[in-house]
Design a protein around this motif. Structure first.
Motif, PDB file in Angstrom:
ATOM      1  N   GLU A 127      39.771  28.609  42.051  1.00  0.00           N
ATOM      2  CA  GLU A 127      38.824  28.843  40.964  1.00  0.00           C
ATOM      3  C   GLU A 127      38.598  30.339  40.794  1.00  0.00           C
ATOM      4  OE1 GLU A 127      35.400  26.484  41.960  1.00  0.00           O
ATOM      5  OE2 GLU A 127      36.582  24.653  41.953  1.00  0.00           O
ATOM      6  N   GLY A 128      38.854  30.836  39.606  1.00  0.00           N
ATOM      7  CA  GLY A 128      38.800  32.271  39.384  1.00  0.00           C
ATOM      8  C   GLY A 128      37.511  32.808  38.809  1.00  0.00           C
ATOM      9  N   GLU A 129      36.566  31.938  38.494  1.00  0.00           N
ATOM     10  CA  GLU A 129      35.354  32.390  37.822  1.00  0.00           C
ATOM     11  C   GLU A 129      34.644  33.516  38.566  1.00  0.00           C
ATOM     12  OE1 GLU A 129      36.101  28.291  36.241  1.00  0.00           O
ATOM     13  OE2 GLU A 129      36.248  29.253  38.185  1.00  0.00           O
ATOM     14  N   ILE A 130      34.415  33.349  39.840  1.00  0.00           N
ATOM     15  CA  ILE A 130      33.716  34.367  40.624  1.00  0.00           C
ATOM     16  C   ILE A 130      34.693  35.445  41.091  1.00  0.00           C
ATOM     17  CG2 ILE A 130      32.261  34.777  42.649  1.00  0.00           C
ATOM     18  CD1 ILE A 130      31.000  32.986  40.397  1.00  0.00           C
ATOM     19  N   ALA A 131      35.887  35.022  41.510  1.00  0.00           N
ATOM     20  CA  ALA A 131      36.868  35.966  42.064  1.00  0.00           C
ATOM     21  C   ALA A 131      37.270  37.044  41.057  1.00  0.00           C
ATOM     22  CB  ALA A 131      38.093  35.215  42.567  1.00  0.00           C
ATOM     23  N   VAL A 132      37.534  36.666  39.818  1.00  0.00           N
ATOM     24  CA  VAL A 132      37.942  37.661  38.811  1.00  0.00           C
ATOM     25  C   VAL A 132      36.799  38.627  38.543  1.00  0.00           C
ATOM     26  CG1 VAL A 132      38.600  37.999  36.391  1.00  0.00           C
ATOM     27  CG2 VAL A 132      39.734  36.245  37.764  1.00  0.00           C
ATOM     28  N   SER A 133      35.611  38.100  38.367  1.00  0.00           N
ATOM     29  CA  SER A 133      34.446  38.953  38.127  1.00  0.00           C
ATOM     30  C   SER A 133      34.232  39.915  39.297  1.00  0.00           C
ATOM     31  CB  SER A 133      33.211  38.088  37.908  1.00  0.00           C
ATOM     32  OG  SER A 133      32.079  38.888  37.667  1.00  0.00           O
ATOM     33  N   ASP A 134      34.350  39.409  40.525  1.00  0.00           N
ATOM     34  CA  ASP A 134      34.194  40.266  41.708  1.00  0.00           C
ATOM     35  C   ASP A 134      35.280  41.339  41.773  1.00  0.00           C
ATOM     36  OD1 ASP A 134      31.973  38.828  42.468  1.00  0.00           O
ATOM     37  OD2 ASP A 134      32.961  37.785  44.144  1.00  0.00           O
ATOM     38  N   LEU A 135      36.508  40.966  41.441  1.00  0.00           N
ATOM     39  CA  LEU A 135      37.599  41.944  41.457  1.00  0.00           C
ATOM     40  C   LEU A 135      37.363  43.036  40.424  1.00  0.00           C
ATOM     41  CD1 LEU A 135      40.327  42.884  42.573  1.00  0.00           C
ATOM     42  CD2 LEU A 135      41.427  41.381  40.886  1.00  0.00           C
ATOM     43  N   VAL A 136      36.937  42.657  39.239  1.00  0.00           N
ATOM     44  CA  VAL A 136      36.646  43.630  38.180  1.00  0.00           C
ATOM     45  C   VAL A 136      35.574  44.610  38.654  1.00  0.00           C
ATOM     46  CG1 VAL A 136      35.569  43.889  35.897  1.00  0.00           C
ATOM     47  CG2 VAL A 136      37.397  42.215  36.239  1.00  0.00           C
ATOM     48  N   GLU A 137      34.490  44.087  39.203  1.00  0.00           N
ATOM     49  CA  GLU A 137      33.390  44.945  39.659  1.00  0.00           C
ATOM     50  C   GLU A 137      33.832  45.847  40.816  1.00  0.00           C
ATOM     51  OE1 GLU A 137      30.765  45.314  37.834  1.00  0.00           O
ATOM     52  OE2 GLU A 137      31.342  43.637  36.555  1.00  0.00           O
ATOM     53  N   CYS A 138      34.581  45.305  41.758  1.00  0.00           N
ATOM     54  CA  CYS A 138      35.054  46.119  42.893  1.00  0.00           C
ATOM     55  C   CYS A 138      36.015  47.214  42.446  1.00  0.00           C
ATOM     56  CB  CYS A 138      35.744  45.235  43.932  1.00  0.00           C
ATOM     57  SG  CYS A 138      34.613  44.273  44.936  1.00  0.00           S
ATOM     58  N   ARG A 139      36.922  46.869  41.541  1.00  0.00           N
ATOM     59  CA  ARG A 139      37.878  47.871  41.055  1.00  0.00           C
ATOM     60  C   ARG A 139      37.150  48.986  40.296  1.00  0.00           C
ATOM     61  NH1 ARG A 139      42.885  48.517  42.663  1.00  0.00           N
ATOM     62  NH2 ARG A 139      43.536  49.049  40.591  1.00  0.00           N
ATOM     63  N   GLU A 140      36.176  48.625  39.497  1.00  0.00           N
ATOM     64  CA  GLU A 140      35.463  49.641  38.729  1.00  0.00           C
ATOM     65  C   GLU A 140      34.629  50.541  39.631  1.00  0.00           C
ATOM     66  OE1 GLU A 140      34.237  49.757  34.561  1.00  0.00           O
ATOM     67  OE2 GLU A 140      32.332  49.092  35.400  1.00  0.00           O
ATOM     68  N   ALA A 141      33.993  49.957  40.625  1.00  0.00           N
ATOM     69  CA  ALA A 141      33.116  50.720  41.516  1.00  0.00           C
ATOM     70  C   ALA A 141      33.872  51.384  42.665  1.00  0.00           C
ATOM     71  CB  ALA A 141      32.033  49.802  42.084  1.00  0.00           C
ATOM     72  N   GLY A 142      35.159  51.096  42.771  1.00  0.00           N
ATOM     73  CA  GLY A 142      35.928  51.639  43.890  1.00  0.00           C
ATOM     74  C   GLY A 142      35.566  50.977  45.211  1.00  0.00           C
ATOM     75  N   GLY A 143      35.061  49.744  45.122  1.00  0.00           N
ATOM     76  CA  GLY A 143      34.622  49.018  46.314  1.00  0.00           C
ATOM     77  C   GLY A 143      35.752  48.300  47.023  1.00  0.00           C
ATOM     78  N   ASP A 144      35.408  47.666  48.118  1.00  0.00           N
ATOM     79  CA  ASP A 144      36.373  46.931  48.932  1.00  0.00           C
ATOM     80  C   ASP A 144      36.563  45.526  48.362  1.00  0.00           C
ATOM     81  OD1 ASP A 144      38.024  45.971  50.893  1.00  0.00           O
ATOM     82  OD2 ASP A 144      36.464  45.836  52.433  1.00  0.00           O
ATOM     83  N   TRP A 145      37.738  45.256  47.886  1.00  0.00           N
ATOM     84  CA  TRP A 145      38.044  43.973  47.276  1.00  0.00           C
ATOM     85  C   TRP A 145      38.785  43.042  48.218  1.00  0.00           C
ATOM     86  CZ3 TRP A 145      43.156  44.412  47.846  1.00  0.00           C
ATOM     87  CH2 TRP A 145      43.728  45.678  47.722  1.00  0.00           C
TER      88      TRP A 145
END
Length: 184
Positions: A127-145
């Motif tokens: 299920e990608g609903e949470i995973a995609v959103s989390d990846l987008v936020e981590c990539r934008e913030a430079g966080g650990d994905w």
């Protein structure tokens, strides 16, 4: 971040299906913080040209490609669909520096093998609903994905994959963005 969501399914044997899974994934991305566009290839006569045009006009930072089927589901004349999906995936870096993420039901069937075959930057299994959103936020913030459930990527020692995690509370999800697919 500018995100282009692409539905690659073009099978319409009985009736063209709504890409409901992708519509649900899109709904979870914070549209107040990110510019979103959708390309549904269902009725495109020249899918590669449509992809080129949309990437050129939108200039995405991330391209999320949803793959619905591995084959055409015909026992009499089976057609393996991943080669045509691979052509689209390979075309993206030729025309854009955007991060490339692949997911969808077909990808989830065998995420490591399909990831290695398609060679995107990331994959999302399950299920990608949470995973995609989390990846987008981590990539934008430079966080650990690296701990995102269902994430597949190339890391030290080869392909790495986190186990998918089901969404525990489906009522917590926003409704699918079905209107993004009307009239395309």
């Amino acid at each position: 971040m500018r995100i282009l969501f692409v539905s690659t399914n073009r099978l319409r044997t009985v009736m063209p299906p709504m890409p409901l899974g992708l519509a649900s994934v899109i709904a979870q991305v914070d549209e107040s913080r990110h510019a979103l566009e959708v390309l549904d290839l269902m009725f495109e006569e020249r899918p590669e040209d449509a992809l080129t045009s949309r990437i050129g006009s939108f200039a995405p930072d991330l391209i999320a490609i949803s793959i619905r089927n591995i084959d055409n589901q015909s026992a009499l004349q089976t057609e393996y669909l991943l080669p045509r999906e691979k052509a689209l995936v390979e075309h993206c870096p030729e025309i854009s520096p955007a991060t490339l993420v692949v997911g969808g039901p077909a990808f989830t069937v065998s995420p490591i093998a399909i990831f290695e075959y398609l060679e995107p930057d990331f994959g999302i299994a399950g299920e990608g609903e949470i995973a995609v959103s989390d990846l987008v936020e981590c990539r934008e913030a430079g966080g650990d994905w690296c701990a995102i459930p269902g994430l597949v990527w190339r890391g030290d020692g080869g392909t790495r994959a986190n186990p998918p995690q089901p969404v525990e509370d489906l009522d917590s999800l926003r409704l699918p963005r079905r209107e993004l697919f009307d009239g395309q």
